[in-house]
Design a protein around this motif. Structure first.
Motif, PDB file in Angstrom:
ATOM      1  N   GLU A 278       0.848  -1.197   0.000  1.00 42.92           N
ATOM      2  CA  GLU A 278       0.000   0.000   0.000  1.00 42.92           C
ATOM      3  C   GLU A 278       0.881   1.244   0.000  1.00 42.92           C
ATOM      4  OE1 GLU A 278      -3.469   2.083  -0.275  1.00 42.92           O
ATOM      5  OE2 GLU A 278      -3.156  -0.093  -0.374  1.00 42.92           O
ATOM      6  N   PRO A 279       0.741   2.111  -0.990  1.00 43.83           N
ATOM      7  CA  PRO A 279       1.652   3.253  -1.105  1.00 43.83           C
ATOM      8  C   PRO A 279       1.377   4.324  -0.054  1.00 43.83           C
ATOM      9  CG  PRO A 279      -0.060   3.394  -2.768  1.00 43.83           C
ATOM     10  CD  PRO A 279      -0.236   2.059  -2.089  1.00 43.83           C
ATOM     11  N   GLN A 280       2.420   5.063   0.315  1.00 45.78           N
ATOM     12  CA  GLN A 280       2.261   6.203   1.196  1.00 45.78           C
ATOM     13  C   GLN A 280       1.602   7.344   0.422  1.00 45.78           C
ATOM     14  OE1 GLN A 280       6.002   7.233   3.075  1.00 45.78           O
ATOM     15  NE2 GLN A 280       6.743   5.131   2.835  1.00 45.78           N
ATOM     16  N   PRO A 281       1.035   8.322   1.108  1.00 47.07           N
ATOM     17  CA  PRO A 281       0.428   9.460   0.422  1.00 47.07           C
ATOM     18  C   PRO A 281       1.446  10.154  -0.472  1.00 47.07           C
ATOM     19  CG  PRO A 281      -0.167   9.460   2.748  1.00 47.07           C
ATOM     20  CD  PRO A 281       0.863   8.393   2.575  1.00 47.07           C
ATOM     21  N   GLY A 282       1.031  10.490  -1.682  1.00 46.57           N
ATOM     22  CA  GLY A 282       1.897  11.201  -2.604  1.00 46.57           C
ATOM     23  C   GLY A 282       2.675  10.329  -3.558  1.00 46.57           C
ATOM     24  N   VAL A 283       2.784   9.028  -3.262  1.00 50.08           N
ATOM     25  CA  VAL A 283       3.603   8.160  -4.101  1.00 50.08           C
ATOM     26  C   VAL A 283       2.976   7.956  -5.468  1.00 50.08           C
ATOM     27  CG1 VAL A 283       4.457   5.805  -4.360  1.00 50.08           C
ATOM     28  CG2 VAL A 283       4.755   7.004  -2.197  1.00 50.08           C
ATOM     29  N   LEU A 284       1.685   7.629  -5.493  1.00 48.33           N
ATOM     30  CA  LEU A 284       1.034   7.394  -6.784  1.00 48.33           C
ATOM     31  C   LEU A 284       1.040   8.650  -7.644  1.00 48.33           C
ATOM     32  CD1 LEU A 284      -2.026   5.136  -5.883  1.00 48.33           C
ATOM     33  CD2 LEU A 284       0.133   4.460  -6.934  1.00 48.33           C
ATOM     34  N   SER A 285       0.767   9.782  -7.034  1.00 48.21           N
ATOM     35  CA  SER A 285       0.764  11.028  -7.810  1.00 48.21           C
ATOM     36  C   SER A 285       2.156  11.335  -8.342  1.00 48.21           C
ATOM     37  CB  SER A 285       0.248  12.190  -6.958  1.00 48.21           C
ATOM     38  OG  SER A 285       1.089  12.424  -5.852  1.00 48.21           O
ATOM     39  N   ALA A 286       3.202  10.974  -7.589  1.00 48.38           N
ATOM     40  CA  ALA A 286       4.579  11.194  -8.041  1.00 48.38           C
ATOM     41  C   ALA A 286       4.887  10.358  -9.281  1.00 48.38           C
ATOM     42  CB  ALA A 286       5.554  10.860  -6.919  1.00 48.38           C
ATOM     43  N   LEU A 287       4.518   9.082  -9.234  1.00 42.84           N
ATOM     44  CA  LEU A 287       4.767   8.196 -10.369  1.00 42.84           C
ATOM     45  C   LEU A 287       3.953   8.621 -11.590  1.00 42.84           C
ATOM     46  CD1 LEU A 287       4.811   4.872  -8.358  1.00 42.84           C
ATOM     47  CD2 LEU A 287       6.767   5.907  -9.495  1.00 42.84           C
ATOM     48  N   GLN A 288       2.726   9.068 -11.354  1.00 40.46           N
ATOM     49  CA  GLN A 288       1.891   9.514 -12.467  1.00 40.46           C
ATOM     50  C   GLN A 288       2.399  10.832 -13.051  1.00 40.46           C
ATOM     51  OE1 GLN A 288      -1.808   9.364 -10.369  1.00 40.46           O
ATOM     52  NE2 GLN A 288      -2.081   7.167 -10.708  1.00 40.46           N
ATOM     53  N   ALA A 289       2.994  11.687 -12.222  1.00 36.36           N
ATOM     54  CA  ALA A 289       3.593  12.924 -12.732  1.00 36.36           C
ATOM     55  C   ALA A 289       4.760  12.599 -13.654  1.00 36.36           C
ATOM     56  CB  ALA A 289       4.059  13.811 -11.577  1.00 36.36           C
ATOM     57  N   PHE A 290       5.556  11.600 -13.272  1.00 38.16           N
ATOM     58  CA  PHE A 290       6.680  11.194 -14.120  1.00 38.16           C
ATOM     59  C   PHE A 290       6.171  10.619 -15.431  1.00 38.16           C
ATOM     60  CE2 PHE A 290      10.067   8.133 -15.330  1.00 38.16           C
ATOM     61  CZ  PHE A 290      11.102   9.045 -15.501  1.00 38.16           C
ATOM     62  N   GLU A 291       5.118   9.826 -15.368  1.00 40.60           N
ATOM     63  CA  GLU A 291       4.517   9.287 -16.586  1.00 40.60           C
ATOM     64  C   GLU A 291       4.045  10.419 -17.500  1.00 40.60           C
ATOM     65  OE1 GLU A 291       1.775   5.790 -16.716  1.00 40.60           O
ATOM     66  OE2 GLU A 291       0.283   7.345 -17.049  1.00 40.60           O
ATOM     67  N   SER A 292       3.401  11.430 -16.925  1.00 36.58           N
ATOM     68  CA  SER A 292       2.930  12.568 -17.718  1.00 36.58           C
ATOM     69  C   SER A 292       4.110  13.333 -18.321  1.00 36.58           C
ATOM     70  CB  SER A 292       2.089  13.503 -16.852  1.00 36.58           C
ATOM     71  OG  SER A 292       0.918  12.850 -16.395  1.00 36.58           O
ATOM     72  N   ALA A 293       5.212  13.424 -17.568  1.00 37.29           N
ATOM     73  CA  ALA A 293       6.406  14.092 -18.088  1.00 37.29           C
ATOM     74  C   ALA A 293       6.916  13.376 -19.336  1.00 37.29           C
ATOM     75  CB  ALA A 293       7.490  14.141 -17.013  1.00 37.29           C
ATOM     76  N   LEU A 294       6.913  12.054 -19.300  1.00 39.47           N
ATOM     77  CA  LEU A 294       7.368  11.292 -20.462  1.00 39.47           C
ATOM     78  C   LEU A 294       6.440  11.495 -21.668  1.00 39.47           C
ATOM     79  CD1 LEU A 294       8.513   7.997 -18.733  1.00 39.47           C
ATOM     80  CD2 LEU A 294       9.967   9.705 -19.822  1.00 39.47           C
ATOM     81  N   MET A 295       5.158  11.634 -21.409  1.00 38.63           N
ATOM     82  CA  MET A 295       4.231  11.897 -22.503  1.00 38.63           C
ATOM     83  C   MET A 295       4.523  13.267 -23.136  1.00 38.63           C
ATOM     84  SD  MET A 295       0.721  10.321 -20.896  1.00 38.63           S
ATOM     85  CE  MET A 295      -0.219  10.415 -22.420  1.00 38.63           C
ATOM     86  N   LEU A 296       4.946  14.241 -22.322  1.00 39.46           N
ATOM     87  CA  LEU A 296       5.309  15.547 -22.862  1.00 39.46           C
ATOM     88  C   LEU A 296       6.649  15.496 -23.592  1.00 39.46           C
ATOM     89  CD1 LEU A 296       4.124  17.953 -20.033  1.00 39.46           C
ATOM     90  CD2 LEU A 296       3.168  17.699 -22.324  1.00 39.46           C
ATOM     91  N   VAL A 297       7.522  14.564 -23.202  1.00 40.71           N
ATOM     92  CA  VAL A 297       8.751  14.350 -23.977  1.00 40.71           C
ATOM     93  C   VAL A 297       8.400  13.962 -25.407  1.00 40.71           C
ATOM     94  CG1 VAL A 297      10.725  12.809 -24.267  1.00 40.71           C
ATOM     95  CG2 VAL A 297      10.229  13.757 -22.015  1.00 40.71           C
ATOM     96  N   ALA A 298       7.406  13.079 -25.545  1.00 43.34           N
ATOM     97  CA  ALA A 298       6.971  12.659 -26.877  1.00 43.34           C
ATOM     98  C   ALA A 298       6.471  13.828 -27.712  1.00 43.34           C
ATOM     99  CB  ALA A 298       5.877  11.590 -26.765  1.00 43.34           C
ATOM    100  N   LEU A 299       5.941  14.849 -27.028  1.00 38.39           N
ATOM    101  CA  LEU A 299       5.428  16.031 -27.717  1.00 38.39           C
ATOM    102  C   LEU A 299       6.498  17.109 -27.886  1.00 38.39           C
ATOM    103  CD1 LEU A 299       2.001  16.344 -25.878  1.00 38.39           C
ATOM    104  CD2 LEU A 299       2.332  15.736 -28.283  1.00 38.39           C
ATOM    105  N   ASN A 300       7.727  16.818 -27.435  1.00 35.54           N
ATOM    106  CA  ASN A 300       8.839  17.760 -27.558  1.00 35.54           C
ATOM    107  C   ASN A 300       8.595  19.036 -26.749  1.00 35.54           C
ATOM    108  OD1 ASN A 300      11.459  18.168 -28.606  1.00 35.54           O
ATOM    109  ND2 ASN A 300      10.675  19.548 -30.186  1.00 35.54           N
ATOM    110  N   ARG A 301       7.894  18.925 -25.639  1.00 34.55           N
ATOM    111  CA  ARG A 301       7.573  20.076 -24.783  1.00 34.55           C
ATOM    112  C   ARG A 301       8.512  20.077 -23.578  1.00 34.55           C
ATOM    113  NH1 ARG A 301       4.372  24.002 -26.661  1.00 34.55           N
ATOM    114  NH2 ARG A 301       3.456  24.324 -24.591  1.00 34.55           N
TER     115      ARG A 301
END
Length: 324
Positions: A13-36
């Motif tokens: 069971e993740p601590q508070p903030g862990v899931l949002s941290a991993l999802q933020a990194f995932e979103s960052a990678l999606m913006l890499v694909a967009l060259n942003r």
């Protein structure tokens, strides 16, 4: 990005903030694909900050984040050099967040993301979750391998200015393939152009392979032949024995410097490498370190032996022979 990046919960069971941290990194990678790139920095930092606040949630009174950064440095084996870079990373995020950005910031943001953002985030993930970042990147070994290669090349201070954008290009291409059909490839575009023809897919492949061969052979300093960098092995061994594109894992084509050796050839060095599927070439004249890291270091003795034989793996034979 299902099946590629973090989607499921950690083992416990993740601590508070862990899931949002991993999802933020995932979103960052999606913006890499967009060259942003400037938009990648705040998201990656957001993931780091969420993890730090999760680790030190018991301190109370919401201490300033730079204080938590220093406490994290004191409590862990984080290298002092990376800690100093992490503070600069935070300040770059603040500047982007509060002052805005322009395309002139792309280069700095690219370098900070690979040289600081990824290793800093990965270090905190392992400390907070007790498992490496790679565990949270799903089962795609090609993606994990690509990130390791990119880190090695980007942190290589010998990379020239002309080379520094190539690893980012590889990651963008990989993510775009993974996000298909959101993004179309050069292959898709040629197929669409020839949609009225019954053999559109084969025509597209033949056309792109011929174009890559022509472009490689236009480079100087090679023996005049284009080689397919594949050994005669099973598909399961393609990465280990042959040299595949770091983006799509198709066999790459190359031109190289060789010298005579008996009835065959002696391999000297790669002069240029290209992928027909992703539609790019890199040359040793401008991208020597990229070619060494992503391609030449992947050449097995088995592949070199095949190239040096009296019947080398010539690229044009792999598609000309089928059409004649």
């Amino acid at each position: 990005m299902q099946g590629l990046l973090f989607v499921a919960h950690p083992k416990e069971e993740p601590q508070p903030g862990v899931l949002s941290a991993l999802q933020a990194f995932e979103s960052a990678l999606m913006l890499v694909a967009l060259n942003r790139w400037p938009s990648v920095i705040p998201l990656t930092w957001s993931g780091c900050e969420s993890l730090l606040r999760s680790k030190y949630k018991d301190l109370g009174s919401a201490p300033d984040i730079h204080v938590l950064q220093e406490k994290y440095y004191e409590d862990t084996d984080l290298l002092s050099g990376l800690n100093a870079k992490a503070h600069k990373f935070r300040k770059l995020r603040n500047r982007i967040q509060h002052e805005g950005f322009s395309p002139r910031d792309d280069s700095e943001c690219r370098e900070v993301f690979f040289d600081t953002g990824i290793p800093y985030f990965a270090h905190i993930v392992e400390v907070v979750l007790g498992e490496p970042l790679s565990y949270n990147l799903g089962d795609d070994e090609d993606f994990k391998r690509l990130l390791r290669k990119i880190r090695k090349s980007v942190t290589n201070k010998k990379l020239s200015d002309d080379e520094r954008h190539i690893p980012a290009f590889f990651l963008q291409k990989f993510l775009r393939w993974s996000l298909s059909p959101t993004f179309s490839s050069a292959f898709d575009e040629v197929v669409i152009d020839k949609a009225a023809e019954s053999d559109a897919a084969w025509d597209a492949e033949w056309t792109l392979k011929a174009r890559i061969c022509d472009a490689l052979e236009a480079l100087t300093g090679h023996d005049g032949l284009t080689y397919e960098m594949a050994t005669e092995s099973s598909p399961d061994d393609r990465i280990r024995k042959g040299v595949a594109c770091p983006v799509c894992t198709e066999w790459v084509f190359s031109v190289m410097e060789t010298s005579e050796k008996g009835s065959g050839y002696k391999f000297e060095k790669l002069v240029g490498v290209g992928c027909w599927h992703c539609n790019y070439i890199v040359s040793a004249e401008h991208h020597e370190n990229v070619i060494r890291t992503f391609f030449q270091e992947e050449m097995s003795e088995e592949l070199i032996t095949r190239i040096e034989s009296s019947m080398p793996p010539l690229a044009r034979e792999t598609f000309h022979s089928v059409t004649t």
